[in-house]
Design a protein around this motif. Structure first.
Motif, short mmCIF file in Angstrom:
data_model
loop_
_atom_site.label_atom_id
_atom_site.label_comp_id
_atom_site.label_asym_id
_atom_site.label_seq_id
_atom_site.Cartn_x
_atom_site.Cartn_y
_atom_site.Cartn_z
N ARG A 1 -13.49 -72.32 114.36
CA ARG A 1 -12.78 -71.03 113.67
C ARG A 1 -11.26 -71.27 113.64
O ARG A 1 -11.10 -71.33 115.13
CB ARG A 1 -13.21 -69.58 114.11
CG ARG A 1 -13.04 -68.38 113.29
CD ARG A 1 -14.08 -67.47 113.64
NE ARG A 1 -13.51 -66.38 113.16
CZ ARG A 1 -13.82 -65.83 112.00
NH1 ARG A 1 -14.33 -66.87 111.20
NH2 ARG A 1 -13.28 -64.92 111.24
N LEU A 2 -10.50 -71.28 112.68
CA LEU A 2 -9.27 -71.24 112.85
C LEU A 2 -8.61 -69.79 112.36
O LEU A 2 -8.94 -69.32 111.33
CB LEU A 2 -8.51 -72.24 111.65
CG LEU A 2 -7.25 -72.23 111.15
CD1 LEU A 2 -6.26 -72.82 112.60
CD2 LEU A 2 -6.72 -73.11 110.07
N THR A 3 -7.80 -69.27 113.50
CA THR A 3 -7.19 -68.06 113.08
C THR A 3 -5.74 -68.19 113.23
O THR A 3 -5.16 -68.74 113.89
CB THR A 3 -7.77 -67.12 114.37
OG1 THR A 3 -9.11 -67.33 114.47
CG2 THR A 3 -7.35 -65.57 113.90
N ILE A 4 -5.14 -67.44 112.01
CA ILE A 4 -3.72 -67.24 112.06
C ILE A 4 -3.31 -65.77 112.11
O ILE A 4 -4.00 -65.11 111.47
CB ILE A 4 -3.28 -67.71 110.64
CG1 ILE A 4 -3.51 -69.12 110.34
CG2 ILE A 4 -1.74 -67.58 110.37
CD1 ILE A 4 -3.22 -69.76 108.83
N ASP A 5 -2.53 -65.61 113.13
CA ASP A 5 -1.93 -64.19 113.71
C ASP A 5 -0.45 -64.16 113.66
O ASP A 5 0.04 -65.18 114.32
CB ASP A 5 -2.48 -63.76 114.90
CG ASP A 5 -3.82 -63.00 114.77
OD1 ASP A 5 -3.88 -62.05 114.01
OD2 ASP A 5 -4.73 -63.47 115.32
N ALA A 6 0.05 -63.37 112.96
CA ALA A 6 1.77 -63.49 113.02
C ALA A 6 2.21 -62.05 112.80
O ALA A 6 1.64 -61.20 112.16
CB ALA A 6 2.14 -64.53 111.72
N ASP A 7 3.27 -61.89 113.48
CA ASP A 7 4.09 -60.45 113.18
C ASP A 7 5.35 -60.80 112.62
O ASP A 7 6.14 -61.68 112.82
CB ASP A 7 4.23 -59.87 114.65
CG ASP A 7 2.97 -59.51 115.44
OD1 ASP A 7 2.01 -58.86 114.80
OD2 ASP A 7 2.72 -59.85 116.57
#
Lengths: 143, 132
Positions: free
Chosen positions: B61-67
């Motif tokens: 699972r590849l997760t991209i999280d960004a603010d």
């Protein structure tokens, strides 16, 4: 499904996304200009001293951006190149905008277009236009 | 009694996932291109400085999280917002042919470029046909 093989997608996540997008479209944009979104997305705000415009235009060479103010109308235009493609490559998902773009914003009357400043950072073009001196609130002394 | 416990547990898990989903985030647009050597993923994350970008790969699972962090002058009143949230989130399931050990990531001007090569055994091979 539209997208196959390497990124099998979660059906629930898709439904969630659909619901969220509809919700966002209804909630966040009660706008006279309708629900259509262009590229780049614009956020506009203001203080007593300036008008601030943020254009969300990632992956663009800042030198190729054209920012113009003419007769109180601000225009942001440019072109975004498509991805480099290797030979025999297959596109599975293509959602990012590519091509020429142009967005136009009518500015309020009290801004000073000559003192406009623009900077491009992290894919966001930030244009700051000060309000003209004569429009600043002033206290008038009583003698 | 046992039934009860099970029911409660199920409910807790359910509300947990709901809470995770309720945390609103923007869905960044992506392009995914596959060539013989692997997959290239581009994601638009405008307004995200490098240190606020979080990439996570766990199992497949590849997760991209960004603010998003914009410099706004003090006391700014928003008058029109097309980007109404300050967080991006998107997750992908990677297939087994991809080598998650060798992921290359570049991030510039708000565009993330991820290169995920295919594992050795999944690389295309040309099979020589010999005349008998």
């Amino acid at each position: 499904m539209l997208y196959r093989s390497f990124f099998p997608r979660d059906l629930y996540a898709d439904m969630d996304r659909l619901q969220r997008e509809m919700q966002q479209a209804l909630d966040l944009s009660p706008n006279i200009r309708g629900l259509a979104r262009g590229f780049p997305a614009l956020n506009i705000g203001g203080t007593a001293k300036s008008v601030e415009i943020y254009a969300f235009a990632p992956g663009i060479d800042p030198a190729s951006l054209e920012v113009q103010i003419e007769k109180g109308v601000l225009t942001v235009a440019g072109e975004r190149k498509d991805d480099e493609m290797a030979e025999k490559a297959a596109v599975h998902i293509n959602e990012r905008y590519a091509g020429r773009f142009r967005r136009v914003v009518a500015l309020p009357d009290d801004v000073d277009a000559n003192a406009c400043e623009a900077q491009y950072r992290d894919g966001v073009l930030h244009i700051s236009i000060p309000r003209s001196e004569s429009a600043q609130p002033r206290r008038i002394a009583i003698h | 009694m046992a039934d009860n416990t099970l029911a409660t547990q199920t409910r807790t898990t359910q509300s947990d996932t709901d809470a995770a989903r309720a945390e609103a985030a923007l869905l960044p647009p992506v392009d995914v291109i596959e060539d013989a050597g692997g997959i290239t993923l581009y994601a638009d994350l405008p307004g995200v400085p490098k240190d606020k970008l979080n990439l996570h790969i766990e199992a497949d699972r590849l997760t991209i999280d960004a603010d998003i962090a914009l410099d706004m002058p003090e006391g700014m009143q928003p008058s029109h917002a097309e980007v109404g949230l300050v967080r991006y989130h998107r997750a992908f399931t990677l297939s087994k042919e991809l080598d998650t050990e060798k992921v290359g990531a570049e991030f510039s001007n708000g565009v993330l470029k991820l290169r995920i090569p295919k594992a050795e055994h999944a690389q295309p091979r040309r099979i020589e046909v010999r005349a008998a």
